[in-house]
Design a protein around this motif. Structure first.
Motif, PDB file in Angstrom:
ATOM      1  N   GLN A   1       0.804  -1.220   0.000  1.00 20.34           N
ATOM      2  CA  GLN A   1       0.000   0.000   0.000  1.00 20.34           C
ATOM      3  C   GLN A   1       0.833   1.262   0.000  1.00 20.34           C
ATOM      4  OE1 GLN A   1      -2.499   0.018   3.450  1.00 20.34           O
ATOM      5  NE2 GLN A   1      -0.807   0.276   4.885  1.00 20.34           N
TER       6      GLN A   1
ATOM      7  N   ASP B   1      -2.974  -0.707  -2.532  1.00 21.65           N
ATOM      8  CA  ASP B   1      -4.010  -0.180  -1.662  1.00 21.65           C
ATOM      9  C   ASP B   1      -3.562   1.211  -1.233  1.00 21.65           C
ATOM     10  OD1 ASP B   1      -5.487  -2.439  -1.878  1.00 21.65           O
ATOM     11  OD2 ASP B   1      -4.700  -3.365  -0.052  1.00 21.65           O
TER      12      ASP B   1
ATOM     13  N   VAL C   1      -3.962   4.550   1.541  1.00 14.55           N
ATOM     14  CA  VAL C   1      -4.448   5.234   2.740  1.00 14.55           C
ATOM     15  C   VAL C   1      -4.098   6.705   2.559  1.00 14.55           C
ATOM     16  CG1 VAL C   1      -4.238   5.465   5.241  1.00 14.55           C
ATOM     17  CG2 VAL C   1      -3.948   3.219   4.175  1.00 14.55           C
TER      18      VAL C   1
ATOM     19  N   ARG D   1     -13.427  10.092   1.297  1.00 14.92           N
ATOM     20  CA  ARG D   1     -14.113   8.933   1.895  1.00 14.92           C
ATOM     21  C   ARG D   1     -15.262   8.495   0.996  1.00 14.92           C
ATOM     22  NH1 ARG D   1     -13.621  11.469   7.685  1.00 14.92           N
ATOM     23  NH2 ARG D   1     -11.609  10.546   8.256  1.00 14.92           N
TER      24      ARG D   1
ATOM     25  N   TYR E   1     -12.030   5.937  -0.303  1.00  9.91           N
ATOM     26  CA  TYR E   1     -10.704   5.808   0.311  1.00  9.91           C
ATOM     27  C   TYR E   1     -10.783   5.852   1.834  1.00  9.91           C
ATOM     28  CZ  TYR E   1      -8.713   6.506  -4.290  1.00  9.91           C
ATOM     29  OH  TYR E   1      -8.369   6.353  -5.607  1.00  9.91           O
ATOM     30  N   LEU E   2      -9.817   5.171   2.460  1.00  7.56           N
ATOM     31  CA  LEU E   2      -9.628   5.316   3.899  1.00  7.56           C
ATOM     32  C   LEU E   2      -8.868   6.623   4.124  1.00  7.56           C
ATOM     33  CD1 LEU E   2      -9.565   4.316   6.843  1.00  7.56           C
ATOM     34  CD2 LEU E   2      -7.462   3.083   6.279  1.00  7.56           C
ATOM     35  N   VAL E   3      -9.459   7.526   4.887  1.00  7.19           N
ATOM     36  CA  VAL E   3      -8.816   8.817   5.160  1.00  7.19           C
ATOM     37  C   VAL E   3      -8.601   8.947   6.658  1.00  7.19           C
ATOM     38  CG1 VAL E   3      -8.994  11.326   4.963  1.00  7.19           C
ATOM     39  CG2 VAL E   3     -10.008   9.864   3.193  1.00  7.19           C
ATOM     40  N   ILE E   4      -7.357   9.198   7.050  1.00 11.77           N
ATOM     41  CA  ILE E   4      -7.047   9.394   8.463  1.00 11.77           C
ATOM     42  C   ILE E   4      -6.666  10.855   8.665  1.00 11.77           C
ATOM     43  CG2 ILE E   4      -5.463   8.773  10.340  1.00 11.77           C
ATOM     44  CD1 ILE E   4      -5.150   6.014   8.983  1.00 11.77           C
TER      45      ILE E   4
ATOM     46  N   ASP F   1      -4.751   5.056  14.505  1.00 15.21           N
ATOM     47  CA  ASP F   1      -5.388   4.592  13.260  1.00 15.21           C
ATOM     48  C   ASP F   1      -4.348   4.307  12.191  1.00 15.21           C
ATOM     49  OD1 ASP F   1      -7.870   4.858  14.397  1.00 15.21           O
ATOM     50  OD2 ASP F   1      -8.221   6.877  13.601  1.00 15.21           O
TER      51      ASP F   1
ATOM     52  N   ALA G   1      -3.459   0.756  10.302  1.00 13.05           N
ATOM     53  CA  ALA G   1      -3.493   0.621   8.839  1.00 13.05           C
ATOM     54  C   ALA G   1      -2.189   0.045   8.292  1.00 13.05           C
ATOM     55  CB  ALA G   1      -3.775   1.980   8.204  1.00 13.05           C
TER      56      ALA G   1
END
Ligand code: GDP
Ligand code: ZN
Length: 293
Positions: free
Chosen positions: A78, A108, A110, A132, A136-139, A151, A155
């Protein structure tokens, strides 16, 4: 036979991280004959020649899942794409270019929006929602305050990750906040790109937990998209994917064609800004394709 991961290669030696520690190995001649170069990130089998001094021979390279070119690393799972909410200001055009390159490599993804402590108006939340909704995964994080760091750690678990993003956004700071023992210098990841421009420098993997590694230099340091054919671009816009086969025309570019299932989603599943960026980049790529003819 012992299995492990190549974490470093220097002067014909390969360093293999295994359950029994890091072994220094040389590759068997067979690889040279077959034209295979062991690469950092490769999952390998070694024979132990000297357990005490951790020496061995690299016997077998297991099939690669992915091959990143810059930096050259195998099996990266990722990309962690870091942008700052403020200083430097968030540039979503640039973020989309990073996303496209990572999508093209089938990684992938992040997204980390860092330095949220600097954004008093919380403008970053709009961007977080946009990406999002795109899937997508957003931190949202602050390396300074330690928020979002747990988080991020979650990930990274059980994966090989490459960090990417403009310099100064806090990539090294986030890694330090998550893994205090590593003590990367701030700006270290960025410095390494600069050095890489002048000398050949090979990437290394840093082990962060039992089964997780990060690449020690940033990914996607060149943001050229020109190698992507304009008609393929649509497949790298993640949120278009469910709709691209619903268009009336085969090979629809979703720009001027009637009965377009993608255009029908603008303002619904597809954010108008992302669609606009798609159109801009298609035009850019087409111009370049014309020029090359
Ligand atoms: P890199 O080039 O992406 O690795 O960025 P660095 O980690 O070197 O950070 C660049 C600068 O931003 C440094 O001065 C950091 O102290 C600062 N910085 C990093 N993260 C944060 C954060 O969450 N909040 C604030 N206020 N500053 C940060
Ligand atoms: Zn269409």
């Amino acid at each position: 036979m012992l299995e492990g991961v190549i974490v470093k290669g220097i002067g014909g030696f390969y360093y293999i991280d295994t359950k029994r520690g890091v072994f220094e190995t040389r590759a068997r001649g067979i690889f040279r004959k077959e034209g295979i170069r062991p690469t950092v990130g490769d999952h390998v089998k070694i024979s132990v020649l000297d357990e005490e001094n951790k020496k061995g021979s690299l016997d077998e390279i297991l099939p690669r899942r992915t091959e990143l070119i810059r930096p050259r690393v195998s099996n990266v799972d990722q990309a962690v794409i870091v942008f700052a909410a403020k200083s430097p200001d968030m540039n979503l055009d640039l973020l989309d270019r990073f996303l496209l390159l990572a999508e093209e490599q089938e990684l992938d993804i992040v997204i980390v929006l860092n330095k949220i402590d600097k954004d008093n108006n919380q403008d970053y939340e709009e961007a977080a929602t946009l990406y999002r909704q795109a899937g997508y995964l957003v931190i949202c994080a602050s390396a300074e305050l330690g928020s979002g760091v747990e988080d991020l750690k979650a990930a990274l678990e059980n994966r090989i990750s490459v960090f990417a993003g403009p310099s100064g956004v806090g990539k090294s700071s986030l890694i330090n906040a998550a893994f205090p023992g590593l003590e990367l210098n701030t700006g270290e990841l960025s410095k390494k790109i600069q050095r890489g421009r002048h000398t050949t420098r090979h990437a290394e993997l840093i082990r962060i937990t039992e089964n997780s590694y990060i690449v020690d230099s940033p990914g996607f340091t060149s943001l050229f998209l020109n190698h992507i054919p304009s008609e393929k671009l649509q497949y790298y816009f993640k949120e278009f994917e469910p709709f691209v086969h619903g268009c009336y025309y085969n090979g629809c570019m979703h720009i001027n064609e009637p009965d377009c299932a993608v255009k029908a989603q603008i303002g619904k599943a597809i954010h108008p800004m992302r669609y606009q960026r798609y159109v801009n980049i298609v035009q850019e790529l087409k111009k370049e394709e014309e020029r090359k003819k």
